[in-house]
Design an enzyme around this catalytic site. Structure first.
Site, PDB file in Angstrom:
ATOM      1  CG  ASP A  35      -2.039   0.975   1.146  1.00 13.57           C
ATOM      2  OD1 ASP A  35      -2.312   1.474   0.039  1.00 13.57           O
ATOM      3  OD2 ASP A  35      -2.657   1.266   2.188  1.00 13.57           O
ATOM      4  CG  HIS A  52       0.165   1.838  -9.316  1.00  9.93           C
ATOM      5  ND1 HIS A  52      -0.060   1.545  -7.986  1.00  9.93           N
ATOM      6  CD2 HIS A  52      -0.961   2.469  -9.760  1.00  9.93           C
ATOM      7  CE1 HIS A  52      -1.276   1.974  -7.645  1.00  9.93           C
ATOM      8  NE2 HIS A  52      -1.836   2.546  -8.697  1.00  9.93           N
ATOM      9  CG  LEU A 146       9.446 -17.605  -3.053  1.00  9.90           C
ATOM     10  CD1 LEU A 146       9.302 -17.602  -1.536  1.00  9.90           C
ATOM     11  CD2 LEU A 146       9.894 -16.221  -3.531  1.00  9.90           C
TER      12      LEU A 146
HETATM   13  C1  FPP Z   1      -1.899   0.205  -3.316  1.00  9.49           C
HETATM   14  O1  FPP Z   1      -1.457   1.527  -3.341  1.00  9.49           O
HETATM   15  C2  FPP Z   1      -1.328  -0.567  -4.408  1.00  9.49           C
HETATM   16  C3  FPP Z   1      -2.029  -1.153  -5.399  1.00  9.49           C
HETATM   17  C4  FPP Z   1      -3.501  -1.087  -5.498  1.00  9.49           C
HETATM   18  C5  FPP Z   1      -1.380  -1.876  -6.489  1.00  9.49           C
HETATM   19  C6  FPP Z   1      -0.104  -2.591  -6.164  1.00  9.49           C
HETATM   20  C7  FPP Z   1       0.595  -2.837  -7.429  1.00  9.49           C
HETATM   21  C8  FPP Z   1       1.920  -2.763  -7.643  1.00  9.49           C
HETATM   22  C9  FPP Z   1       2.917  -2.569  -6.590  1.00  9.49           C
HETATM   23  C10 FPP Z   1       2.477  -2.859  -9.016  1.00  9.49           C
HETATM   24  C11 FPP Z   1       1.975  -4.024  -9.810  1.00  9.49           C
HETATM   25  C12 FPP Z   1       2.432  -5.316  -9.258  1.00  9.49           C
HETATM   26  C13 FPP Z   1       3.119  -6.229  -9.959  1.00  9.49           C
HETATM   27  C14 FPP Z   1       3.529  -7.513  -9.323  1.00  9.49           C
HETATM   28  C15 FPP Z   1       3.516  -6.029 -11.328  1.00  9.49           C
HETATM   29  P1  FPP Z   1      -2.532   2.695  -3.459  1.00  9.49           P
HETATM   30  O2  FPP Z   1      -2.618   3.088  -4.890  1.00  9.49           O
HETATM   31  O3  FPP Z   1      -3.815   2.281  -2.839  1.00  9.49           O
HETATM   32  O4  FPP Z   1      -1.825   3.810  -2.609  1.00  9.49           O
HETATM   33  P2  FPP Z   1      -2.529   4.957  -1.760  1.00  9.49           P
HETATM   34  O5  FPP Z   1      -3.275   4.289  -0.636  1.00  9.49           O
HETATM   35  O6  FPP Z   1      -1.378   5.779  -1.281  1.00  9.49           O
HETATM   36  O7  FPP Z   1      -3.426   5.709  -2.700  1.00  9.49           O
END
Ligand code: FPP
Length: 268
Positions: A35, A52, A146
């Site tokens: 997050d 992201h 893994l």
């Molecule tokens: C939450 O941050 C994160 C996500 C919803 C997406 C996680 C995805 C990645 C790290 C990249 C894609 C993954 C792979 C394996 C290719 P948020 O956007 O909710 O952050 P915020 O709470 O600060 O708005």
């Protein structure tokens, strides 16, 4: 054999942290709620999707470190059933980043003997994403190191409902409508069937929520929350989470051995 030289450079912070870890008591399965990508981008005046994009570097480092630590399983929460509510451009970018990651990282997954398995309502993803996922899953299926599970179009409640429906279907087919099911049977029909439950759940960015992640499986997981935002989360933060995990007293609803003795003494 864990190769410590591959895990930390001599004299680094990582080495100091690694020395504090008991390698004989590592968690077998770590699950991560990644997050804070949006906030990371916002604090730099960048579009959310840049958070992201940067988060991919963290994914790469954490998966590789988990393999080097010889953990059994790492499960990353990449896209929830609720994430479809995000702007269309953000969803499309996330899917594009995922495909790019799979294409670029397949060779590294292979060289690190990592088995890749997507979990969630995979059928609900774009066919082009499904193809890449199935390809990476098939290519890595014989790897024995893994297990890297990625949760996509995933929801803990959705998983429980899908499991109930799958079991009902199974019992109907076998004409066993009056069968009684137990916890083991139920666990073995989840998306994560036959995978041990997480010992440690890490959440980045400081929020104190489980956000519909692995609701059944985290029943006894230790929870480590860090204020670090996902794009900043590196090996050293993983080591800190493991040190925190090893400081916990895991009783699984029972009591400590020492308390048991006291009870026997009191009875005598
Ligand atoms: C939450 O941050 C994160 C996500 C919803 C997406 C996680 C995805 C990645 C790290 C990249 C894609 C993954 C792979 C394996 C290719 P948020 O956007 O909710 O952050 P915020 O709470 O600060 O708005």
């Amino acid at each position: 054999m864990i190769d410590l030289r591959k895990l930390a450079e001599a004299g680094s912070i990582e080495e100091t942290l690694l020395e504090r870890i008991d390698l004989a008591r590592l968690p077998r399965h770590i699950a991560v709620i990644m997050d804070g990508n949006g906030r990371w981008a916002k604090s730099r005046n960048l579009p959310r999707v840049e958070g992201h994009r940067s988060g991919i570097a963290s994914v790469r480092e954490i998966v590789e470190t988990s393999a080097r630590l010889e953990l059994g399983v790492i499960t990353l929460y990449a896209f929830s059933v609720e994430n479809w509510k995000r702007p269309r451009y953000e969803v499309a970018t996330l899917m594009m980043l995922l495909k790019e990651y799979l294409r670029k990282e397949l060779a590294t997954l292979m060289s690190n003997n990592i088995r890749f398995v997507p979990i969630g309502r995979i059928d609900g993803l774009d066919p082009s994403v499904q193809r890449e996922l199935r390809y990476a899953e098939a290519e890595t299926s014989k790897n024995t190191g893994l297990l890297f599970q990625i949760a996509l179009n995933y929801g803990g409640r959705a998983e429980i409902i899908d499991t109930v429906n799958r079991i009902m279907q199974l019992l109907r087919e076998k004409e066993m409508g009056d069968a009684v099911i137990d916890e083991d049977f139920f666990s073995n029909h989840l998306y994560t069937a036959s995978v041990e439950d997480p010992d440690l759940l890490i959440r980045t960015s400081g929020e104190l929520r489980v956000s519909n992640f692995l609701l059944w499986q985290i029943a006894y997981a230790e929870i480590h929350v860090t204020k670090t935002l996902w794009p900043d989360f590196r090996k050293r933060h993983l080591f800190e989470a493991i040190i925190d995990f090893q400081s916990r007293d895991r009783r699984f609803g029972g009591v400590d051995e020492s308390d048991k003795e006291m009870f026997v003494e009191n009875q005598a």
